[in-house]
Design a protein around this motif. Structure first.
Motif: not given
Lengths: 159, 79, 486
Positions: A1-4, A6-10, A30, A85-87, A89, A92
Motif C-alpha cells: 500500500x502506498x501512502x500517496x 490520496x485521502x482514503x480509508x485503507x 513505508x 503512516x504519519x511518520x 508523511x 517525505x
C-alpha cells in the motif's frame, strides 16, 4: 500500500499473538526511517524487535511489556499503523523540504552565533527595555514588539 | 545454553549492539558472534532476572542505539 | 497467530508546494508548528487539506498558512531565518546565569570570601551585559554562609560600578532555616531576591518536610509575609518584589492539588512553580511513597493548570512558572533562555555553576557528577574559554533536538529542550531514551495543555495566558533550582 494514494480509508494487516502483534511492512510504502520513527515511539511501553522476512520487507514485532488483552493489542496495532503512516508523511515532507530547511537553518545559525560587539549587545538589551527594568519583569511583550501586529496575539500571529 | 537473539545486519548497527552490550554488562553476560547477515547475541549469567525479559529489554536498547546513531550519522554527513 | 487488519486513514502529500512543519494530535484536532515557532490548530479535515495541497487562494486559512510558512508559495526564507535567529540570540551573550554554591553537605564545606571574589572577577569578565547570580546550597543552606554571600554581592556591585557596568540581579534559593531579621533586612536593602519552597497548606508542606528538610509551614509563611510586607512598606512594586515560591510535587501534592493552589492564593503569591521530583534522587522505598509516574504527573499538571487559569478568569492573579516559560516561547518571538528548555542546552553557554571551592561546572545539575562534568577552577581558566571546553561541547551536541530520535519530528520541538546531564544521572547516558524521559512527557503535557486552552479561542482564557508572559520571571532566574537542597 502506498501512502500517496490520496485521502482514503485503507487497511493494514497484522498478526495477533498471545502477547504481541507483528507487521510485515513493504519498505517501498513505508521507508525504513518512518519504520524506525514509529517504533521509537513505542519502546517505552513495548518490546520492539525488527526482522527482515524478505528483501525490501521489514518485520516489526511489538510485545506488550505488561499483560494485554486481545482488544488492547488490537488498539495498539491501530495506534502503531496510524503512527507509521504519519511518520511516512513526515519523512517525505522532511525530504522534500530539505533544501529550504538547510537554507534557513544556516542563515539563522550565522545570525545567532555571529560574534557581537558589546555595543551590539547593549543595543539589543536596550531594545528589550532591560535598561529601564533591570529585572526584566514589567516589559509587556506588546510594547516590545510594537503594535497591533504583536506576536502575542494568537489570532493575528499563531492562532 | 542461554537465550539467543539475532539482530539483522541491515536493520541494526553493530556499534549499537556493542553499546547495548556495554550498558548491560552488569546485568548479563552477552556474547556476540557474526551470523549469516546478522549479529547474534547469546545471554548467560542473567542472575535473578527473567532471561526473556532481559532479551526483550536488550533488543529495545539496541534499537534505541541504532536509531540514535543513524540520526547522528546523518547529521554529521549533512554538516 | 491470527491474521487481523486495522483501518488507517491515508492522506496524499503535496510535496511540491508545502513548507516544512511538524504536526501532532491535540484531542480531536491537530497542532502544527514550524521551526520559527509559529503554530496553528487545525481540524482533521484542515490538516488533510493542508497536506494534500488543497489549501489555495480562497481557502479560509490560506493567508494564515502562507504567512506561517506552511506553504511554499510566498515563503520569505530570510525573514523566516531572522525569526529563528531572534529566538536564539541570547546564546551569543555568553553565560549570564551564575549559580554559586555557598554551602555544601550541611555546612561541612563552605565557600570562602576569597573564592567568592575570584568568581566575581571571573564572571564579570564575561560578555553578557546582564547577569544573574543565584546563591544556592548543595545539601546545605546558603544562608548558613551569609558572610560570603554578603562579600560576594558587595564585591560584584563595587567592581561592576567601577568597571563593567552590567545589569546584575541577585537571588538566593533558601529553605529559610537560617533566616533572621538582620539577614532579611540586608537582603532587602541590597536587592537580593528570595526564592523558597512552599509546598502548600501545612498538612502537605510539613509532610514533605521529612523528605526535603527546610522550614516548617508556619516559619515559611511567616518569612514570606515578612518580606512581602517590607517590600510594600518600601513602596517597591509587588510585581517585581515578592518571594518566589516553588512546589516540590510529591504524591501528597497530587492528592491535594487545589488546596496547594489555594494556599498560594491565600498567601498573595504572584507565581506558583510546579516542580516534579526526580526518581534518581531517592531510594526505591522513598520513591514508592512519594513518587509517581510521568502519566500521573501529566494528569495532575493539566488539572492543576486548568484550576489556576480558572481562578485567574475570576480575578485571581497567579501564574504557573513552567506554563509561563512555554507561553513566552509560544506567544512571543523570543526565548526566555531557561538552561534546560532550549536547544542546544545552555550549560556552559548560558549558565555556569560554581562549587564551594571554586570548581566550575557547566550548570547546577552537573555538580552531582563532580569528576565527570567539572571544567576547571576559577583563577585557572578564562570565561571566554569555557565554550571551547570538550565537556561543554559534548553536552551541547548531545542536547540538539535535531539529533534526537522522536524530538526531531515532534511538534513541540520549537519550544522544548532537555538536559543531557539529567539523562546521564538518571540513565547513565547523555542522550538517553527520549520516550523514557520524564521531562519529555512533562514538557509535552505542559505544551498540550496550553495549546488546548489557546485553541478554545476564548478571549478571557487567552488574556490570562498573555498576561502571564507580561509578568514574567526576573531576568534569567530559573526559580526551579532543580538540584539544590530544599
Amino acid at each position: 500500500m502506498s501512502a500517496e494514494e490520496g485521502a482514503a480509508q485503507s487497511r493494514l494487516g497484522f498478526q495477533l499473538g498471545p502477547d504481541h502483534i507483528s507487521f510485515d511492512l513493504d519498505e517501498s510504502a513505508y521507508p525504513i526511517d518512518a519504520v524506525y520513527g514509529a517504533c521509537y515511539l513505542f519502546i517505552d511501553r513495548c518490546y520492539v524487535y525488527l526482522t527482515r522476512p524478505a528483501e525490501g520487507r521489514v518485520g516489526v514485532r511489538l510485545t506488550a511489556q505488561e499483560a494485554a488483552s486481545p482488544e488492547a493489542l488490537d488498539a495498539l496495532a491501530g495506534e502503531f499503523a496510524n503512527e507509521l503512516l504519519a511518520q511516512t508523511l513526515r519523512n517525505k515532507l522532511s525530504q522534500s523540504t530539505s533544501r529550504i530547511r538547510e537554507y534557513y537553518t544556516a542563515a539563522a545559525l550565522r545570525a545567532a552565533t555571529s560574534a557581537p560587539s558589546v555595543d551590539d549587545l547593549l543595543a539589543e538589551l536596550e531594545s528589550e527595555e532591560l535598561l529601564e527594568d533591570p529585572l526584566e519583569i514589567m516589559v509587556p511583550w506588546e510594547e516590545k514588539h510594537g503594535d497591533g501586529q504583536s506576536s502575542t496575539d494568537p489570532d493575528s500571529k499563531d492562532g | 545454553m542461554g537465550e539467543r537473539v539475532a539482530f539483522d545486519a541491515t536493520l541494526y548497527r553493530e556499534d549499537a549492539l556493542q553499546a547495548a552490550v556495554d550498558a548491560y554488562s552488569e546485568v548479563a553476560k552477552i556474547e556476540v558472534s557474526q551470523g549469516e547477515g546478522s549479529f547474534d547475541a547469546e545471554f548467560t549469567d542473567v542472575g535473578d532476572y527473567d532471561p526473556k525479559m532481559i532479551v526483550h529489554a536488550f533488543a529495545n536498547h539496541v534499537l534505541h542505539e541504532t536509531i540514535a546513531r543513524r540520526r547522528q550519522a546523518a547529521l554529521d554527513t549533512d554538516s | 497467530m491470527a491474521e487481523q487488519s486495522v483501518e488507517i486513514q491515508t492522506t496524499a502529500l503535496d510535496t511540491d508546494n508545502l513548507g516544512f512543519f511538524r504536526w501532532g494530535k491535540l484531542g480531536d484536532r491537530h497542532i502544527v508548528t514550524n521551526d520559527a515557532g509559529d503554530w496553528a490548530i487545525l481540524s482533521a479535515d484542515e490538516l488533510s487539506q493542508l497536506l494534500s495541497g488543497e489549501v489555495g487562494t480562497g481557502h479560509p486559512r490560506f493567508e494564515e498558512f502562507q504567512g506561517k510558512g506552511f506553504l511554499r508559495d510566498g515563503l520569505d526564507l530570510d525573514a523566516f531565518a531572522t525569526k529563528m535567529a531572534q529566538r536564539n540570540r541570547h546564546v551569543r551573550r555568553g553565560p549570564h546565569v551564575h549559580v554559586v554554591t555557598l554551602s555544601q553537605n550541611d555546612g561541612a564545606a563552605n565557600m570562602s570570601t576569597e573564592t567568592a571574589e575570584q568568581i566575581v572577577d571571573f564572571a564579570l569578565a564575561g560578555m553578557s551585559p546582564a547577569m544573574s547570580f543565584e546563591f544556592q546550597g548543595a545539601g546545605g543552606e546558603p544562608l548558613e554562609n551569609f558572610a560570603t554571600l554578603q562579600r560576594f554581592v558587595e564585591a560584584a556591585q563595587t567592581q561592576n560600578k567601577q568597571t563593567t557596568g552590567k545589569k546584575l540581579v541577585f537571588s538566593v534559593q533558601t529553605n529559610l532555616t537560617a533566616m533572621t531579621e538582620e539577614i532579611a533586612e540586608w537582603l532587602i536593602a541590597n536587592e537580593v531576591l528570595v526564592c523558597t519552597r512552599l509546598d502548600g497548606p501545612a498538612a502537605v508542606h510539613d509532610a514533605n518536610q521529612k523528605h526535603f528538610g527546610g522550614s516548617t509551614h508556619a516559619d515559611t509563611v511567616r518569612w514570606i509575609e515578612y518580606f512581602n510586607r517590607r517590600y510594600v512598606e518600601l513602596q517597591r512594586d509587588p510585581k517585581q518584589w515578592h518571594v518566589e515560591g516553588r512546589v516540590a510535587v510529591t504524591r501528597a501534592t497530587i492528592g491535594a492539588a487545589r488546596e496547594v493552589v489555594d494556599e498560594y492564593v491565600q498567601r498573595g503569591m504572584q507565581r506558583i512553580h510546579l516542580q516534579p521530583i526526580e526518581a534518581s534522587d531517592y531510594d526505591a522505598e522513598t520513591w514508592q511513597s512519594i513518587g509517581y509516574t510521568a502519566d500521573e504527573y501529566a494528569d495532575f499538571y493539566r488539572d492543576t493548570l486548568d484550576y489556576i487559569v480558572d481562578l485567574n478568569r475570576k480575578g485571581v492573579d497567579l501564574a504557573e512558572g513552567m506554563a509561563t516559560i512555554f507561553l513566552i516561547k509560544i506567544l512571543s518571538e523570543e526565548d526566555p533562555g531557561i538552561v534546560d528548555i532550549q536547544s542546544p542546552y545552555g550549560a556552559g553557554t548560558s549558565q555556569l555553576a560554581y562549587g564551594v571551592d571554586g570548581t566550575i561546572f557547566p550548570c547546577d545539575e552537573a555538580r552531582s557528577g563532580e569528576e565527570t562534568f567539572a571544567i576547571g577552577r576559577v583563577g585557572e581558566i578564562a570565561i571566554g574559554a569555557i565554550v571551547e571546553q570538550p565537556t561543554v561541547r559534548a553536552v551541547a551536541a548531545a542536547s540538539l533536538l535535531d539529533a534526537q530520535p522522536m524530538c526531531a519530528d515532534c511538534w513541540n520541538k520549537p519550544y522544548c529542550g532537555f538536559s543531557p546531564i539529567r539523562n546521564f544521572i538518571a540513565q547513565g547516558d547523555l542522550f538517553g531514551q527520549r520516550s523514557r524521559c520524564f521531562e519529555c512527557k512533562e514538557h509535552i503535557a505542559i505544551a498540550r495543555s496550553l495549546f488546548a486552552m489557546l485553541g478554545e479561542n476564548k478571549p478571557e482564557t487567552t488574556e490570562v495566558l498573555k498576561r502571564w508572559t507580561v509578568v514574567r520571571p526576573p531576568h534569567a532566574i530559573d526559580t526551579r533550582a532543580r538540584k539544590q537542597a530544599f
